[in-house]
Design a protein around this motif. Structure first.
Motif, short mmCIF file in Angstrom:
data_model
loop_
_atom_site.label_atom_id
_atom_site.label_comp_id
_atom_site.label_asym_id
_atom_site.label_seq_id
_atom_site.Cartn_x
_atom_site.Cartn_y
_atom_site.Cartn_z
N TYR A 142 0.83 -1.20 0.00
CA TYR A 142 0.00 0.00 0.00
C TYR A 142 0.87 1.26 0.00
CZ TYR A 142 -4.11 -2.85 0.92
OH TYR A 142 -5.12 -3.77 0.81
N CYS A 143 0.45 2.25 -0.76
CA CYS A 143 1.14 3.53 -0.82
C CYS A 143 0.25 4.60 -0.20
CB CYS A 143 1.47 3.92 -2.27
SG CYS A 143 2.55 2.78 -3.14
N TYR A 144 0.74 5.26 0.80
CA TYR A 144 -0.04 6.33 1.41
C TYR A 144 0.01 7.56 0.50
CZ TYR A 144 0.07 3.26 5.38
OH TYR A 144 -0.07 2.18 6.19
N VAL A 145 -1.15 8.16 0.33
CA VAL A 145 -1.29 9.21 -0.68
C VAL A 145 -1.77 10.50 -0.02
CG1 VAL A 145 -3.67 8.57 -1.23
CG2 VAL A 145 -2.31 9.79 -2.93
N ASN A 146 -1.30 11.61 -0.56
CA ASN A 146 -1.72 12.92 -0.09
C ASN A 146 -2.07 13.79 -1.29
OD1 ASN A 146 -0.51 15.97 0.57
ND2 ASN A 146 -1.83 15.14 2.14
N ILE A 147 -3.21 14.46 -1.21
CA ILE A 147 -3.64 15.34 -2.29
C ILE A 147 -3.64 16.77 -1.78
CG2 ILE A 147 -5.63 16.03 -3.70
CD1 ILE A 147 -6.28 13.15 -4.10
N SER A 148 -3.07 17.65 -2.58
CA SER A 148 -3.05 19.06 -2.22
C SER A 148 -3.89 19.82 -3.23
CB SER A 148 -1.60 19.59 -2.23
OG SER A 148 -1.56 20.91 -1.77
N PRO A 149 -5.11 20.20 -2.86
CA PRO A 149 -5.97 20.90 -3.80
C PRO A 149 -5.53 22.34 -4.02
CG PRO A 149 -7.02 20.81 -1.66
CD PRO A 149 -5.73 20.02 -1.56
#
Length: 390
Positions: free
Chosen positions: A374-381
Motif C-alpha cells: 500500500y502507498c499512502y497518498v496525499n492530495i493538495s488541492p
C-alpha cells in the motif's frame, strides 16, 4: 568524399548562421514585446527558453515576472497527488488540471524524489507553488514546476512550510522541544529561506507549552495546527504562527476540533481555517464542519452534513475554488484499481465523483517501481504553478 565533407560543413555553417540570426532577432525585440511573448508560454517552456538569450533569462527570473506568472496561474485550477512507498523509498509527485464540470481527469507524473521515507498519514501541502514534507531528520521542499528540490536537516519531524506574502519569503516552523513532557515553555525553530541555492537562516522561537494533534496548515500568511494547551485534554486550542512576525499565538477551539478520538482534519475553507470532523475508525457518512469565523474573538460556526452513502478509508484534503469539500482515498492499493475523488457541495448538499486516471490504474508503473504494498497518498488541492526558486 570531399564533396560529402563539403556538404556537411555547409550544413553546419548554415545552422550556425540561423542560430545567429535567431539570436539577433531576439535581441532586437522590444522588451515589452519579449515579456508579452514569454507571458503566454507554459511553465515547462519557460524553463527551456531561458537559454535562448541573457535577456530572456533575466526577464523570466525577475521577481516581477515570477509574481505575474503566479497571479495568472492562480486563475487556473490544479492539484497535486503525492504518494510514497516504503519499499521504493521514493516520493512520486503527480499533477492534474481541474475543470469544474469534468467527470474524469488525467494526472501526469511531474517528478520523483529518491531516498524518501515518509510515515503513515504524511502531508505535503502546496504553499505558493511549493510542496513541503518531513522525511526522518530532513525537511524536503520542492517545486514540481521547476523540479527544484531542497533538503534541510531538522531536529524533529514536526516542520511545516509557510509563506510571507508581504516580504515574499518562505519559512518553515519546526517544533524542537518534546511536547509530551510539558516543560515551562516550548522551543521552535523558524527557518527562513534566504534565496539563492537554498540558503537559510534559523531563529529560535518560544511559546507556552502545548501538545500538537494535527499537522501544520498554511492559510494566508499563518500556519495553524490543533493542540492541547495543557495535559489531560483540558484546554483545546489552535496554535497560530504568523510567518511574517514569527509570533506564536493561541486561538480557543471547540473540543471536537482537537479531540483525538475523532479524526479532526484542518482545511482551508474559502480562505478560513476549518475542521472536518469524521469517525476515524469506521466508514463515515455524517461529518461535522467547524469554521473559524473570527480569530480575535475565538468565534466558530458549526454545521453537520450527511452524505448519500458512506465513505471508507477517506480523508478530506480541502476544497476547490467553488467551496466544494473534497474527499479522497488515504492510500493506493498494491493492485491496479480505480481512483475516485468526491466533491460535496455544502449549499445544495449534492455529491459527485471524479475518476482520476494515471495514478492507481497504471500497472506498468507499479511493476516498474516495485510498488507491491500500500502507498499512502496525499492530495493538495488548489496547487498553483510557480517558476520561483529558493
Amino acid at each position: 568524399m570531399k564533396t560529402q565533407h563539403h556538404h556537411q560543413n555547409q550544413k553546419k555553417l548554415g545552422r550556425r548562421k540561423d542560430e545567429k540570426v535567431d539570436k539577433l532577432v531576439v535581441d532586437q525585440l522590444p522588451t515589452d514585446l519579449e515579456v508579452e511573448i514569454l507571458a503566454r508560454l507554459p511553465a515547462k517552456s519557460l524553463m527551456k527558453v531561458q537559454c535562448v538569450s541573457k535577456m530572456w533569462s533575466s526577464i523570466i527570473r525577475s521577481q516581477r515576472f515570477v509574481d505575474s506568472f503566479y497571479a495568472l496561474s492562480s486563475t487556473r485550477s490544479r492539484f497535486t497527488v503525492t504518494f510514497c512507498n516504503a519499499d521504493a523509498e521514493r516520493l512520486f509527485i503527480y499533477s492534474s488540471s481541474f475543470e469544474e464540470e469534468e467527470r474524469s481527469l488525467v494526472a501526469k507524473l511531474q517528478m520523483t524524489i529518491p531516498s524518501v521515507d515518509l510515515i503513515y498519514g504524511f502531508k505535503s501541502p502546496s504553499v505558493h507553488g511549493f510542496l513541503g514534507c518531513c522525511s526522518g531528520d530532513q525537511f524536503i521542499v520542492c517545486n514540481p514546476t521547476t523540479r527544484q528540490v531542497i533538503s534541510l536537516p531538522i531536529k524533529t519531524a514536526r516542520a511545516s512550510l509557510g509563506y510571507d506574502p508581504v516580504g515574499r519569503q518562505f519559512k518553515a516552523l519546526n517544533l524542537v522541544s518534546p511536547p509530551d513532557l510539558f516543560p515551562a515553555f516550548l522551543v521552535h525553530e523558524a527557518i527562513t529561506f534566504e534565496g539563492g541555492g537554498g540558503r537559510v537562516s534559523r531563529k529560535q522561537v518560544t511559546s507556552a507549552p502545548y501538545y500538537p494533534v494535527t499537522d501544520g496548515l498554511y492559510i494566508n500568511g499563518s500556519i495553524y495546527y490543533a493542540a492541547w494547551a495543557r495535559s489531560q485534554k483540558r484546554d483545546p486550542v489552535v496554535v497560530c504562527f504568523d510567518v511574517r512576525s514569527d509570533n506564536i499565538s493561541f486561538i480557543k477551539a471547540p473540543w471536537e476540533v482537537v479531540a483525538c478520538d475523532s479524526d479532526s482534519i484542518l482545511i482551508d475553507y474559502r480562505g478560513k481555517l476549518a475542521s472536518i470532523i469524521v469517525d476515524a475508525y469506521s466508514p463515515f457518512q455524517i461529518f461535522g464542519l467547524w469554521i473559524l469565523e473570527d480569530a480575535l474573538k475565538h468565534e466558530w460556526s458549526n454545521q453537520t452534513f450527511e452524505l448519500p452513502f458512506p465513505l471508507l478509508n477517506m480523508t478530506s484534503p480541502g476544497t476547490n475554488k467553488a467551496g466544494d469539500i473534497i474527499f479522497a482515498p488515504t492510500y493506493l492499493p498494491p493492485v491496479a484499481t480505480f481512483f475516485f475523488l468526491y466533491y460535496y457541495n455544502v449549499e445544495n448538499q449534492l455529491i459527485r465523483s471524479v475518476r482520476l486516471h494515471g495514478v492507481a490504474d497504471d500497472e506498468d508503473f507499479q511493476r516498474r517501481y516495485g510498488l507491491l504494498d500500500y502507498c499512502y497518498v496525499n492530495i493538495s488541492p488548489e496547487h498553483v504553478e510557480s517558476i520561483a526558486s529558493l
